[in-house]
Scaffold this motif. Structure first.
Motif, PDB file in Angstrom:
ATOM      1  N   PRO A 454       0.817  -1.318  -0.049  1.00  0.00           N
ATOM      2  CA  PRO A 454      -0.066  -0.011   0.073  1.00  0.00           C
ATOM      3  C   PRO A 454       0.939   1.202   0.244  1.00  0.00           C
ATOM      4  CG  PRO A 454       0.192  -0.916   2.200  1.00  0.00           C
ATOM      5  CD  PRO A 454       0.968  -1.946   1.229  1.00  0.00           C
ATOM      6  N   GLU A 455       0.162   2.385  -0.303  1.00  0.00           N
ATOM      7  CA  GLU A 455       0.936   3.697  -0.276  1.00  0.00           C
ATOM      8  C   GLU A 455       0.813   4.152   1.410  1.00  0.00           C
ATOM      9  OE1 GLU A 455       0.649   8.169  -2.260  1.00  0.00           O
ATOM     10  OE2 GLU A 455       0.131   6.210  -3.433  1.00  0.00           O
ATOM     11  N   ILE A 456       1.844   4.448   1.840  1.00  0.00           N
ATOM     12  CA  ILE A 456       2.084   4.817   3.323  1.00  0.00           C
ATOM     13  C   ILE A 456       2.181   6.547   3.389  1.00  0.00           C
ATOM     14  CG2 ILE A 456       3.179   4.722   5.452  1.00  0.00           C
ATOM     15  CD1 ILE A 456       1.951   2.104   4.433  1.00  0.00           C
ATOM     16  N   THR A 489     -18.080  10.697  -2.425  1.00  0.00           N
ATOM     17  CA  THR A 489     -19.104  10.643  -3.212  1.00  0.00           C
ATOM     18  C   THR A 489     -20.381   9.757  -2.540  1.00  0.00           C
ATOM     19  OG1 THR A 489     -18.029   8.589  -4.414  1.00  0.00           O
ATOM     20  CG2 THR A 489     -17.821  10.982  -5.175  1.00  0.00           C
ATOM     21  N   ASP A 490     -20.008   8.873  -1.882  1.00  0.00           N
ATOM     22  CA  ASP A 490     -21.012   7.999  -1.298  1.00  0.00           C
ATOM     23  C   ASP A 490     -20.474   7.719   0.245  1.00  0.00           C
ATOM     24  OD1 ASP A 490     -22.953   6.109  -0.405  1.00  0.00           O
ATOM     25  OD2 ASP A 490     -22.825   4.683  -2.020  1.00  0.00           O
ATOM     26  N   ARG A 491     -21.116   8.480   1.199  1.00  0.00           N
ATOM     27  CA  ARG A 491     -20.626   8.206   2.577  1.00  0.00           C
ATOM     28  C   ARG A 491     -20.678   6.987   3.280  1.00  0.00           C
ATOM     29  NH1 ARG A 491     -24.660   9.837   6.777  1.00  0.00           N
ATOM     30  NH2 ARG A 491     -22.999  10.461   8.290  1.00  0.00           N
ATOM     31  N   THR A 492     -21.643   6.236   2.572  1.00  0.00           N
ATOM     32  CA  THR A 492     -21.699   4.669   3.292  1.00  0.00           C
ATOM     33  C   THR A 492     -20.639   3.778   2.776  1.00  0.00           C
ATOM     34  OG1 THR A 492     -23.180   4.131   1.039  1.00  0.00           O
ATOM     35  CG2 THR A 492     -24.312   4.942   2.973  1.00  0.00           C
ATOM     36  N   VAL A 493     -19.681   4.162   1.809  1.00  0.00           N
ATOM     37  CA  VAL A 493     -18.649   3.324   1.464  1.00  0.00           C
ATOM     38  C   VAL A 493     -17.473   3.896   2.187  1.00  0.00           C
ATOM     39  CG1 VAL A 493     -17.352   2.611  -0.680  1.00  0.00           C
ATOM     40  CG2 VAL A 493     -19.835   3.236  -0.812  1.00  0.00           C
ATOM     41  N   PRO A 494     -16.821   2.711   2.840  1.00  0.00           N
ATOM     42  CA  PRO A 494     -15.613   3.407   3.492  1.00  0.00           C
ATOM     43  C   PRO A 494     -14.414   3.379   2.544  1.00  0.00           C
ATOM     44  CG  PRO A 494     -15.919   0.987   3.828  1.00  0.00           C
ATOM     45  CD  PRO A 494     -17.342   1.444   3.161  1.00  0.00           C
ATOM     46  N   LEU A 495     -13.269   4.170   2.951  1.00  0.00           N
ATOM     47  CA  LEU A 495     -12.205   4.283   2.164  1.00  0.00           C
ATOM     48  C   LEU A 495     -11.409   2.946   1.967  1.00  0.00           C
ATOM     49  CD1 LEU A 495     -11.381   7.933   2.604  1.00  0.00           C
ATOM     50  CD2 LEU A 495     -12.456   7.110   0.674  1.00  0.00           C
ATOM     51  N   ASP A 496     -10.562   2.687   0.988  1.00  0.00           N
ATOM     52  CA  ASP A 496      -9.537   1.580   0.925  1.00  0.00           C
ATOM     53  C   ASP A 496      -8.193   2.160   1.763  1.00  0.00           C
ATOM     54  OD1 ASP A 496     -11.315  -0.073  -0.078  1.00  0.00           O
ATOM     55  OD2 ASP A 496     -10.704   0.677  -2.237  1.00  0.00           O
ATOM     56  N   CYS A 497      -8.268   2.551   3.199  1.00  0.00           N
ATOM     57  CA  CYS A 497      -7.340   2.821   3.509  1.00  0.00           C
ATOM     58  C   CYS A 497      -7.474   2.406   5.142  1.00  0.00           C
ATOM     59  CB  CYS A 497      -6.787   4.265   3.403  1.00  0.00           C
ATOM     60  SG  CYS A 497      -8.104   5.235   4.109  1.00  0.00           S
ATOM     61  N   GLU A 498      -6.462   2.261   6.178  1.00  0.00           N
ATOM     62  CA  GLU A 498      -6.643   2.074   7.509  1.00  0.00           C
ATOM     63  C   GLU A 498      -5.530   2.968   8.284  1.00  0.00           C
ATOM     64  OE1 GLU A 498      -7.690  -0.120   9.468  1.00  0.00           O
ATOM     65  OE2 GLU A 498      -9.083  -1.404   8.027  1.00  0.00           O
ATOM     66  N   VAL A 499      -6.007   3.296   9.382  1.00  0.00           N
ATOM     67  CA  VAL A 499      -5.041   4.255  10.199  1.00  0.00           C
ATOM     68  C   VAL A 499      -4.211   3.410  10.999  1.00  0.00           C
ATOM     69  CG1 VAL A 499      -4.908   5.896  12.124  1.00  0.00           C
ATOM     70  CG2 VAL A 499      -6.781   6.101  10.272  1.00  0.00           C
ATOM     71  N   LEU A 500      -2.698   3.323  10.907  1.00  0.00           N
ATOM     72  CA  LEU A 500      -1.891   2.730  11.573  1.00  0.00           C
ATOM     73  C   LEU A 500      -1.424   3.048  12.883  1.00  0.00           C
ATOM     74  CD1 LEU A 500       0.374   1.655   8.420  1.00  0.00           C
ATOM     75  CD2 LEU A 500      -1.630   0.472   9.321  1.00  0.00           C
ATOM     76  N   LEU A 525      -1.832  11.408  11.901  1.00  0.00           N
ATOM     77  CA  LEU A 525      -2.193   9.944  11.552  1.00  0.00           C
ATOM     78  C   LEU A 525      -1.184   9.492  10.407  1.00  0.00           C
ATOM     79  CD1 LEU A 525      -5.938  10.705  10.829  1.00  0.00           C
ATOM     80  CD2 LEU A 525      -4.934  10.241  12.960  1.00  0.00           C
ATOM     81  N   LEU A 526      -0.825   8.240  10.721  1.00  0.00           N
ATOM     82  CA  LEU A 526      -0.267   7.295   9.851  1.00  0.00           C
ATOM     83  C   LEU A 526      -1.210   6.512   9.244  1.00  0.00           C
ATOM     84  CD1 LEU A 526       2.616   6.577   8.424  1.00  0.00           C
ATOM     85  CD2 LEU A 526       2.844   4.776  10.266  1.00  0.00           C
ATOM     86  N   LEU A 527      -1.343   6.431   7.777  1.00  0.00           N
ATOM     87  CA  LEU A 527      -2.307   5.797   7.226  1.00  0.00           C
ATOM     88  C   LEU A 527      -1.593   4.867   5.966  1.00  0.00           C
ATOM     89  CD1 LEU A 527      -3.356   8.846   7.087  1.00  0.00           C
ATOM     90  CD2 LEU A 527      -5.595   7.630   7.133  1.00  0.00           C
ATOM     91  N   ALA A 528      -2.348   3.779   5.673  1.00  0.00           N
ATOM     92  CA  ALA A 528      -1.947   2.939   4.609  1.00  0.00           C
ATOM     93  C   ALA A 528      -3.009   2.754   3.760  1.00  0.00           C
ATOM     94  CB  ALA A 528      -1.499   1.520   5.074  1.00  0.00           C
ATOM     95  N   GLY A 529      -3.007   2.877   2.315  1.00  0.00           N
ATOM     96  CA  GLY A 529      -4.184   2.524   1.396  1.00  0.00           C
ATOM     97  C   GLY A 529      -3.666   2.866  -0.005  1.00  0.00           C
ATOM     98  N   ALA A 533      -7.684   6.383  -2.209  1.00  0.00           N
ATOM     99  CA  ALA A 533      -8.165   6.822  -0.936  1.00  0.00           C
ATOM    100  C   ALA A 533      -7.189   7.849  -0.476  1.00  0.00           C
ATOM    101  CB  ALA A 533      -7.840   5.533  -0.080  1.00  0.00           C
ATOM    102  N   ARG A 534      -6.339   7.826  -0.568  1.00  0.00           N
ATOM    103  CA  ARG A 534      -5.209   9.030  -0.182  1.00  0.00           C
ATOM    104  C   ARG A 534      -5.950  10.502  -0.661  1.00  0.00           C
ATOM    105  NH1 ARG A 534       1.155   9.958  -0.673  1.00  0.00           N
ATOM    106  NH2 ARG A 534       1.375  11.990   0.584  1.00  0.00           N
ATOM    107  N   SER A 535      -6.096  10.361  -2.117  1.00  0.00           N
ATOM    108  CA  SER A 535      -6.751  11.612  -2.638  1.00  0.00           C
ATOM    109  C   SER A 535      -8.115  12.106  -1.961  1.00  0.00           C
ATOM    110  CB  SER A 535      -6.919  11.495  -4.259  1.00  0.00           C
ATOM    111  OG  SER A 535      -7.554  12.560  -4.729  1.00  0.00           O
ATOM    112  N   ASP A 536      -8.943  10.977  -2.127  1.00  0.00           N
ATOM    113  CA  ASP A 536     -10.230  11.167  -1.271  1.00  0.00           C
ATOM    114  C   ASP A 536     -10.277  11.922   0.189  1.00  0.00           C
ATOM    115  OD1 ASP A 536     -11.554  10.513  -3.782  1.00  0.00           O
ATOM    116  OD2 ASP A 536     -11.904   8.518  -2.765  1.00  0.00           O
TER     117      ASP A 536
END
Length: 578
Positions: A454-456, A489-500, A525-529, A533-536
């Protein structure tokens, strides 16, 4: 930056080298002009006529420089023509000597170095954006500069090998990379390269000599103590010396891999998790088989081999060492040889071994050891040391379990420190967790994001990095991670990222924080995804309307006019509402 000293002045250097030819030309010109004024001539009426100094100088100027020839102001007499012949040959000798001196000067290495130094210093002085000073442009330096260029960061290079300096211009960097062929251990050279420049963001010492890297670390500590210094050190004594005067980041590739191997032997899931998080973004990490516990063979007891033996000793694994020089001790079994032949491997009990480390300084020998060992024991776990990146095709053809390339280890760690400083404390925390926790996190993260590295990245909640989120938190509103990590665009859909990792100013650090964790101003926050997801996420924390949609579900109008119309419409509807 300080000005160049007087001895680096190109103009003064040229004057010194051309002093004798210039004096000779001036002397020949003066003698020619004087002789021409003394030679008698005759005008149209037959009267004796002498040229003035001006006319004589004018004639000698265009004649001696081969621009043209014409007898002025009257036709010359035989005496004048005889002197002109002498002057012409004198000028030929003078110009031949002068041109030879010019060609010799242009090919002089000292002048070329002075010109390169002047051009380099001017390029560094003109930098008005953050840059990193990279000392050493070998395989690691090339990887670092390419990665910095992709990250939009400038770099300045010092390299002692002129051939490698010339290679920089062949690489398609998006921005110019000022480079100088010089010894990076010189403090004067480091100052010229921008060590004390106000826009220098850090120093990266990557030369092949530990003594040079140590000198760079000392210079950085004394001349620019606030700058982060990342220094390569392949000997334990050098690492200890650097640490003694406060070098912030010391990178020993063999020590790093020794720690990785020890972790893989002790906690395979933790090792796999770290490999997945610190790999090259976009590449795919395959689930490898875990290093087995049992009898190991280490071929080559140099710097790399010693770290491998130490890692196995820490796990109480029996080790047999194969080396050309016997240095027996009471702990390990020694076999004399290089491991490329079957005899030495059989003497080391290759048939009963569970793993082998081919760790010599020769890529050809390492491949030969690995191929021979696999033929004797197909189930052997093979760790293969690769010294030169140019041999990548050969190492790709042989399917080793782990291939160790020191330049990549150093480059990955440097980029992790430079790009996402928060990754360092996170990895430290992961190494201290137990195997079951790491296994759970590995399965959870790879189930969501796949085995592609993933992108960190990190996000700090402040007015500059997250203005919309920061203003809401400063007003006392509650925003949790679950609210934030949603699609714009759709708040019911989670982003493809995780807070590490969540870092707070009050030292309240959270590893893998839960989704209901409330955020505070100043949190980092340190994130991976994924890149999407980073752009969103950047849109959500920076845009007020997007953030309002993520938190409340209300899609606010986007412009000033639409906001005014929406407010007016709400006011007109108030009396109608029950």
């Amino acid at each position: 930056m300080q000005a160049l000293p007087r001895h680096h002045s190109i103009f003064l250097m040229i004057l010194r080298r051309m002093r004798a030819p210039l004096i000779l030309l001036i002397l020949l010109m003066a003698v020619s002009v004087l002789g021409l004024t003394l030679a008698p001539g005759v005008d149209e009426h037959g009267n004796v006529h002498y040229l003035s100094f001006f006319h004589a100088f004018y004639f000698i100027s265009y004649t001696a420089t081969t621009i043209g020839f014409g007898e002025i102001p009257h036709s010359f007499s035989d005496q004048q023509r005889l002197w002109v012949i002498v002057s012409i040959y004198l000028s030929v000798v003078g110009w031949a000597y002068t041109l030879g001196s010019v060609f010799s000067l242009l090919s002089d290495r000292s002048l070329q170095q002075a010109i390169a130094m002047q051009r380099f210093v001017r390029a560094v002085r003109r930098l008005r954006e953050p840059f990193y000073l990279v000392c050493g442009y070998g395989e690691t330096g090339r990887l670092i500069c390419s990665a910095l260029d992709r990250m939009g960061l400038r770099s300045v290079v010092i390299e002692i090998d002129e051939t490698k300096v010339g290679e920089i211009e062949l690489h398609s960097f998006s921005a110019d990379v000022p480079a100088l062929c010089a010894d990076a251990s010189s403090p004067e050279t480091l100052k010229y390269a921008g060590l004390t420049h106000p826009h220098c963001a850090g120093v990266i010492a990557l030369t092949n000599e530990d003594a040079t890297n140590l000198a760079i670390a000392i210079a950085a500590r004394l001349l620019a103590p606030k700058l982060p210094a990342l220094c390569r050190a392949e000997h334990r004594e050098t690492s200890a010396n650097m640490a003694s005067f406060g070098t912030r980041h010391i990178i020993n590739p063999f020590e790093r891999f020794g720690e990785t191997l020890a972790l893989a032997l002790h906690a395979p899931a933790a090792s796999q998790l770290l490999d997945w998080l610190t790999g090259l973004p976009g590449s795919t990490v395959e689930r490898r088989r875990d290093p087995p516990r049992g009898h190991w063979i280490v071929c080559g007891h140099g710097r790399f081999g010693r770290w491998m033996v130490d890692a196995m000793d820490a796990e109480a694994l029996p080790v047999t060492i194969i080396d050309r020089e016997l240095r027996p001790d009471s702990t390990h079994r020694w076999v004399q040889g290089d491991g490329t032949g079957a005899n030495a491997l059989k003497e080391a009990d290759i048939m009963q071994a569970t793993g082998i480390v081919a760790g010599t300084s020769s890529d050809v020998d390492n491949l030969s050891i690995a191929v021979t060992a696999r033929e004797l024991n197909p189930e052997l776990f093979v760790i293969l040391r690769q010294n030169q990146y140019a041999n990548q095709a050969l190492f790709d053809a042989f399917e080793s379990d782990i291939t160790v390339l020191p330049s990549e280890i150093i480059a990955h760690e440097c980029l992790a420190i430079l790009g996402t400083p928060l990754l360092v404390p996170f990895l430290r925390e992961v190494r201290m967790r137990d195997e079951s926790w790491c296994s759970t996190q590995l399965e959870r993260l790879t189930a969501r994001l796949g085995w592609t590295v993933p992108e960190i990245w990190s996000e700090r909640i402040n007015l500059k990095g997250a203005p919309a989120l920061y203003r809401r938190l400063m007003r006392g509103e509650t925003v949790t991670l679950d609210m934030l990590l949603r699609s714009p665009t759709d708040r019911t859909v989670p982003l493809d990222c995780e807070v590490l990792y969540l870092d707070r100013d009050d030292d309240d650090h959270l590893l893998m924080p839960a989704g209901n964790t409330s955020l505070r101003p100043g949190d980092e926050l340190l994130l991976a995804g994924t890149r999407r997801a980073r752009s969103d996420l950047g849109l959500g924390i920076g845009n007020e309307h997007t953030l309002a949609y993520l938190i409340t579900g209300e899609d606010l109008p986007g412009g000033w006019i639409w906001l005014r119309l929406a407010r007016r419409g709400r006011r007109s509807l108030k009396p109608i509402l029950p």
